[in-house]
Motif scaffolding. Structure first.
Motif, PDB file in Angstrom:
ATOM      1  N   THR A  99       0.841  -1.203   0.000  1.00 36.52           N
ATOM      2  CA  THR A  99       0.000   0.000   0.000  1.00 36.52           C
ATOM      3  C   THR A  99       0.872   1.249   0.000  1.00 36.52           C
ATOM      4  O   THR A  99       0.611   2.208  -0.739  1.00 36.52           O
ATOM      5  CB  THR A  99      -0.946  -0.006   1.211  1.00 36.52           C
ATOM      6  N   ARG A 130       1.287  -2.241 -12.706  1.00 42.73           N
ATOM      7  CA  ARG A 130      -0.113  -1.862 -12.552  1.00 42.73           C
ATOM      8  C   ARG A 130      -0.252  -0.413 -12.081  1.00 42.73           C
ATOM      9  O   ARG A 130      -1.299   0.199 -12.283  1.00 42.73           O
ATOM     10  CB  ARG A 130      -0.817  -2.831 -11.595  1.00 42.73           C
ATOM     11  N   ALA A 170      -9.270  -5.617 -10.089  1.00 44.17           N
ATOM     12  CA  ALA A 170      -9.914  -5.035  -8.914  1.00 44.17           C
ATOM     13  C   ALA A 170      -8.822  -4.685  -7.911  1.00 44.17           C
ATOM     14  O   ALA A 170      -8.324  -5.551  -7.200  1.00 44.17           O
ATOM     15  CB  ALA A 170     -10.895  -6.035  -8.309  1.00 44.17           C
ATOM     16  N   ALA A 172      -7.765  -1.551  -5.127  1.00 42.74           N
ATOM     17  CA  ALA A 172      -7.905  -0.239  -4.487  1.00 42.74           C
ATOM     18  C   ALA A 172      -6.582   0.509  -4.487  1.00 42.74           C
ATOM     19  O   ALA A 172      -6.555   1.742  -4.489  1.00 42.74           O
ATOM     20  CB  ALA A 172      -8.398  -0.411  -3.058  1.00 42.74           C
ATOM     21  N   ARG A 198     -12.162  -1.353  -1.955  1.00 43.16           N
ATOM     22  CA  ARG A 198     -12.244  -0.469  -0.779  1.00 43.16           C
ATOM     23  C   ARG A 198     -12.135   0.994  -1.207  1.00 43.16           C
ATOM     24  O   ARG A 198     -11.318   1.344  -2.068  1.00 43.16           O
ATOM     25  CB  ARG A 198     -11.201  -0.850   0.263  1.00 43.16           C
ATOM     26  N   ILE A 318     -10.742  -9.610   0.043  1.00 45.08           N
ATOM     27  CA  ILE A 318      -9.514 -10.079  -0.606  1.00 45.08           C
ATOM     28  C   ILE A 318      -8.412 -10.456   0.400  1.00 45.08           C
ATOM     29  O   ILE A 318      -7.672 -11.411   0.185  1.00 45.08           O
ATOM     30  CB  ILE A 318      -9.022  -9.048  -1.661  1.00 45.08           C
TER      31      ILE A 318
HETATM   32  C1  S3P Z   1      -5.223  -2.201   0.161  1.00 40.84           C
HETATM   33  C2  S3P Z   1      -5.775  -2.764  -0.967  1.00 40.84           C
HETATM   34  C3  S3P Z   1      -5.756  -4.206  -1.261  1.00 40.84           C
HETATM   35  C4  S3P Z   1      -5.367  -5.030  -0.045  1.00 40.84           C
HETATM   36  C5  S3P Z   1      -4.217  -4.425   0.700  1.00 40.84           C
HETATM   37  C6  S3P Z   1      -4.546  -3.024   1.170  1.00 40.84           C
HETATM   38  C7  S3P Z   1      -5.315  -0.738   0.344  1.00 40.84           C
HETATM   39  O1  S3P Z   1      -4.824  -4.467  -2.277  1.00 40.84           O
HETATM   40  O2  S3P Z   1      -5.059  -6.361  -0.434  1.00 40.84           O
HETATM   41  O3  S3P Z   1      -3.908  -5.233   1.837  1.00 40.84           O
HETATM   42  O4  S3P Z   1      -5.065  -0.262   1.468  1.00 40.84           O
HETATM   43  O5  S3P Z   1      -5.644  -0.052  -0.612  1.00 40.84           O
HETATM   44  P1  S3P Z   1      -5.210  -4.321  -3.815  1.00 40.84           P
HETATM   45  O6  S3P Z   1      -5.828  -3.018  -3.972  1.00 40.84           O
HETATM   46  O7  S3P Z   1      -3.957  -4.467  -4.591  1.00 40.84           O
HETATM   47  O8  S3P Z   1      -6.154  -5.454  -4.071  1.00 40.84           O
END
Ligand code: S3P
Length: 437
Positions: A99, A130, A170, A172, A198, A318
């Motif tokens: 993150t 990405r 998908a 966030a 999220r 996820i």
């Molecule tokens: C997060 C998004 C998710 C999650 C990660 C925290 C965030 O990852 O798996 O632990 O804080 O935006 P992805 O957006 O890559 O799925």
């Protein structure tokens, strides 16, 4: 650098009690990022004092932001304004935190200075194209290794251009990266998601008074706004609460209350999936705090049955699949997960590593290209590898509640990245978990 830590869990009978797990990791990261570029002083309560969120905090200190040392989850950020960050004198080391790296790449692409983002071995192997690809469309200049991994060398480009970006997966983190870059781009930047992920970035930006337009699956931002310091109360992390939701469900004679859990609808897939499997989870005292829904969760033992996990719930749960696979092993019949290829690029390949550990413990777990098929079985004992992945380590610790013999879990130091109090809280509820260096 963290020492090597091994967990050993004895077959334990039940989980009982009331706990408040630590603050939400996603919101903790964002509170530091947005507080740092706000005008004024932001106070945060419930901040997650764990390695990942601290990586973000240290990165902003290195860019000239005065941030107090967190005490009991309270931290104060002396915002420097949207254009007040300073060039760090060294590469920003972000440890294990995807993150931090992905959101910072967006936030830093449009600054008037250069910087380099680095991470540990796991983070240095994770896909970064990405984020670098959409940022390149905005005019950002970021160099990666030839296979698209960190270190990321960012050449600050103060004249980014807004884009319309349909997220190819998908994520966030990718959505947030593009929106944060959009705060420094001319024109409008719009993200469109194929499945909801999220939305803490969008909510917190709005909380700081920065205009974000949201419409169905789209979010739009431009460079004309500013952030004004606020008070932030971070709820408990549902991703950490999930270990005890599953634990109290699969263990006999259990009843656990989890207090003050974040119930953002983009995060509650774990509750929906467990309920579909037959879990008894009550949502008590729902309330809204600082623009985020919060509730207490009461969970008691129940017999689970296998299901085909609805694909729409995958992005909403996820991070919870490692422990959901343990629930599946305890559920009668078969549980089938598809559409979860993103699990292969988390802190480790969570499909491969969870299947291998389950097989070691005597559970039939078949790996598929984008998921897993798990048959109910009896969890035996043995030694499993966590591959340095915090959530794999904690998931196998929870398996001890239904194991016939002790389980040893290797390489658990990274539990400190998201949930340093795990062992203490788990043992206070009744899990017989010890750790050794
Ligand atoms: C997060 C998004 C998710 C999650 C990660 C925290 C965030 O990852 O798996 O632990 O804080 O935006 P992805 O957006 O890559 O799925």
């Amino acid at each position: 650098m963290s020492k090597s830590i091994t967990f050993t869990v004895q077959p334990s009978a039940s989980l009982n009690g009331v706990v408040r797990v630590p603050g939400d990791k996603s919101m903790s990261h964002r509170s530091i990022m947005l507080g740092s570029i706000a005008d004024g002083v932001t106070h945060v309560k419930g901040f997650l004092q764990a390695e990942d969120a601290m990586s973000t905090l240290k990165a902003f200190r290195a860019m000239g932001v005065e941030i107090t040392e967190p005490v009991n989850g309270e931290v104060t950020i002396h915002g420097v304004g949207k254009h007040g960050l300073q060039a760090p004198t060294e590469p920003l080391y972000l440890g294990n935190s995807g993150t931090s790296m992905r959101l910072l790449s967006g936030l830093l692409a449009g600054q008037n200075f250069d910087c380099t983002l680095t991470g540990d071995e796991s983070l240095s192997g994770r896909p970064m194209r990405r984020v670098t690809e959409p940022l390149a469309l905005m005019g950002a200049q970021i160099e990666t290794e030839t296979n698209g991994t960190a270190p990321l060398h960012i050449k600050g480009t103060p004249n980014l251009t807004g884009i319309d970006y349909v997220l190819p997966m998908a994520s966030a983190q990718v959505k947030s990266c593009v929106l944060l870059a959009g705060m420094y781009a001319t024109g409008t930047t719009t993200t469109a998601e194929l499945a909801p992920t999220r939305d803490h970035t969008e909510r917190m930006l709005q909380g700081f008074g920065y205009p974000v337009t949201r419409n169905a699956n789209k979010a739009s931002i431009n460079n004309s706004g500013k952030l004004t310091a606020v008070e932030i109360d971070v709820p408990s992390d549902i991703s950490s609460a999930a270990f005890f939701l599953v634990g109290a469900t699969i263990a006999k004679n259990s009843a656990v209350t989890l207090q003050h859990v974040g119930m953002n609808p983009t995060r509650t897939g774990v509750i929906d999936i467990l309920r579909l499997m037959g879990a008894k989870i009550e949502v008590l005292n729902p309330r809204e705090i600082g623009g985020e829904p919060v509730a207490d969760l009461h969970v008691t033992s129940s017999e689970l049955h296998g299901i085909e996990i609805p694909q729409a719930l995958v992005p909403l749960a996820i991070d919870e699949f490692p422990v959901l696979f343990i629930a599946a092993a305890c559920a009668t019949g078969k549980t089938i997960l598809i559409g979860a290829e993103e699990l292969r690029v988390k802190e480790c390949d969570r499909i491969q590593v969870m299947a291998a550990g389950l097989q070691t413990l005597g559970i039939e777990a078949e790996v598929t290209k984008d998921g897993m098929i798990i048959n109910s079985g009896t969890i035996g004992g043995g030694t499993v590898a966590s591959h340095g992945d915090h959530r794999i380590a904690m998931a196998f610790a929870i398996a001890g509640l239904r194991a016939q013999a002790p389980i040893t879990i290797q390489n658990c130091a990274n539990v400190n990245t998201s949930f340093p109090e795990f062992q203490q809280l788990a043992t206070s509820l009744g899990l017989e978990l010890t750790s050794a260096e």
